[in-house]
Scaffold this active site. Structure first.
Site, PDB file in Angstrom:
ATOM      1  N   GLY A  72      11.521 -35.612   3.576  1.00 44.34           N
ATOM      2  CA  GLY A  72      11.964 -36.942   3.204  1.00 44.34           C
ATOM      3  C   GLY A  72      11.078 -38.036   3.768  1.00 44.34           C
ATOM      4  N   ASN A 150      22.618 -42.197   7.244  1.00 42.02           N
ATOM      5  CA  ASN A 150      22.658 -40.945   7.983  1.00 42.02           C
ATOM      6  C   ASN A 150      23.555 -40.998   9.211  1.00 42.02           C
ATOM      7  OD1 ASN A 150      20.236 -42.696   8.509  1.00 42.02           O
ATOM      8  ND2 ASN A 150      20.163 -41.453  10.366  1.00 42.02           N
ATOM      9  N   GLN A 178      20.697 -38.163   2.302  1.00 41.58           N
ATOM     10  CA  GLN A 178      22.006 -37.706   2.775  1.00 41.58           C
ATOM     11  C   GLN A 178      23.000 -37.459   1.642  1.00 41.58           C
ATOM     12  OE1 GLN A 178      22.858 -36.724   5.691  1.00 41.58           O
ATOM     13  NE2 GLN A 178      21.056 -37.368   6.833  1.00 41.58           N
ATOM     14  N   HIS A 203      16.618 -29.593   3.166  1.00 43.87           N
ATOM     15  CA  HIS A 203      17.324 -29.043   4.331  1.00 43.87           C
ATOM     16  C   HIS A 203      18.619 -29.786   4.670  1.00 43.87           C
ATOM     17  CE1 HIS A 203      16.462 -31.786   7.872  1.00 43.87           C
ATOM     18  NE2 HIS A 203      15.611 -32.272   7.003  1.00 43.87           N
ATOM     19  N   THR A 239      -2.084 -27.251  -1.394  1.00 41.45           N
ATOM     20  CA  THR A 239      -1.504 -26.021  -1.921  1.00 41.45           C
ATOM     21  C   THR A 239       0.008 -26.043  -1.743  1.00 41.45           C
ATOM     22  OG1 THR A 239      -3.512 -24.785  -1.395  1.00 41.45           O
ATOM     23  CG2 THR A 239      -1.496 -23.503  -1.728  1.00 41.45           C
ATOM     24  N   CYS A 325      18.199 -42.403  22.649  1.00 35.67           N
ATOM     25  CA  CYS A 325      17.925 -42.303  24.085  1.00 35.67           C
ATOM     26  C   CYS A 325      16.755 -41.365  24.368  1.00 35.67           C
ATOM     27  CB  CYS A 325      19.155 -41.803  24.827  1.00 35.67           C
ATOM     28  SG  CYS A 325      20.460 -43.028  24.973  1.00 35.67           S
TER      29      CYS A 325
END
Length: 384
Positions: A72, A150, A178, A203, A239, A325
């Site tokens: 993404g 997200n 998302q 994913h 490729t 963080c």
């Protein structure tokens, strides 16, 4: 016997067994380069073509509009930088709650002469219409507003926003990473409304890492980020990763087949989870607007989010903190800051994002563990 419970599906999802089975031959015996003209290459090319058709069908797009990329982040960068390279510098507007893979390339373009504006959002994380209208008066050349956030799961009315911009001549892009598998995606309808490009990622919906797509209106001219052999209509040379692309195709097909049922089941679990959170005294963000059915973002008073995430991890529950963080960046979520959430509250933010394999029993286990953990942390806070 208790098993660890994964509740961080907005970060990534487990590989669906059906996807893995489809990928395995392309990791073993079917290893051809899709650009080769012999049988090995022709088989690989056919597999990519079939995957392209499946991804297009899942998004209600045409296969020729699907440009495969490595993720993404690459797809978002390809649109922003690729479109900007074909235009004279002008006004670029992105929402203040975008993912860093939109915000950071936008800042890079600002250093190259583009005027960058961050579209303000309201307390629920939706683009402020009045601010957006002011930006449109200045005739932006590029706009990027994500379909679903997200962190909060908040869904923007991208069709209405794009339609409002249709008279400006701007190219409109939406990060929809998302959304796949959680919302019905209709690029054709969005394109009619004025959306010119959309990003999807494998994913996030049971597919492999390393495969994504920019769904692109063919009227939009882009300069490729990667020059080379002219793969992907010359927009993304290199490729092709055949196993990942094949997996993406199957994952997209499964997501489209389940989109009528899975969100309903996740919404029921979300309601159960949030009822428990309210009972424990949590503040849940953006509850009054349309959100993804799998995402709950919350904070407890006087409890640090990173600390809570660590404690829950040791109890066997994988969730995410809302803070960026690290040793060099202790700042809370930029999304919550843009929503006007006080820094001390934002530092306590924790995100739970559900997936297809989660159960109501796991939600009950999580609430029970959370009650004990929060109680201990609040006790420590009271002592201090």
């Amino acid at each position: 016997m208790f098993r660890p419970v994964y509740l961080d599906h907005n970060a990534t999802t487990p590989l669906d067994p059906t996807v893995l089975a489809a990928m395995l031959p392309w990791l073993e015996n079917q290893f051809g380069n899709a650009s080769s003209r012999h049988e090995y290459g022709r088989q690989a090319r056919q597999a990519i073509d079939e995957a392209r058709q499946k991804v297009a069908a899942a998004a209600n797009a045409h296969p020729t509009e699907v440009v495969f990329a490595s993720g993404g982040s690459e797809a978002n960068n390809l649109f922003l930088k690729g479109a900007a390279a074909c235009l004279k510098p002008g006004l670029l507007a992105v929402s203040a709650v975008e993912h860093p893979c939109v915000l950071k390339p936008a800042v890079q373009l600002a250093r190259q002469g583009w005027e960058l504006r961050h579209l303000a959002v309201d307390g629920a994380g939706r683009v402020k219409i009045e601010d957006y209208a002011e930006v449109l008066l200045d005739k932006p050349k590029l706009l990027s507003i994500m379909l679903a956030n997200n962190e909060t799961g908040v869904i923007q009315d991208v069709a209405a926003l794009a339609n409002a911009a249709s008279g400006t001549g701007a190219w409109f892009h939406s990060d929809a990473v998302q959304a796949l598998g959680k919302l019905a995606i209709d690029f054709r309808a969005l394109n009619v409304a004025g959306v010119h490009a959309m990003t999807l990622s494998a994913h996030k919906a049971g597919g492999p890492k390393g495969a994504a797509a920019l769904i692109l209106d063919k009227r939009v001219e882009l300069q490729p980020l990667i020059a080379g052999g002219g793969h992907e209509r010359g927009l993304r040379s290199g490729t092709e990763n055949v196993p990942a692309i094949v997996g993406f195709g199957v994952a997209a097909e499964l997501a489209a087949a389940r989109v009528a049922e899975l969100p309903v089941r996740m919404r029921a679990m979300q309601l159960k989870l949030e009822s428990g959170l309210v009972g424990l005294g949590a503040r849940i963000f953006a509850t009054d607007v349309r959100r993804l059915p799998n995402t709950s973002y919350f904070a407890f008073p006087n409890i640090d989010g990173e600390t809570l995430v660590g404690k829950l991890d040791r109890e066997g529950f994988a969730v995410a903190s809302g803070a960026a963080c690290s040793s060099t960046n202790p700042e809370p979520s930029h999304v919550l800051r843009a929503m006007g959430i006080a820094p001390d509250v934002a530092r306590g933010a924790v995100r739970v994002s559900l997936g297809a394999a989660n159960t109501e029993a796991e939600i009950e286990q999580f609430i029970n563990a959370l009650q004990v953990t929060v109680g201990r942390l609040q006790g420590l806070t009271a002592v201090n």
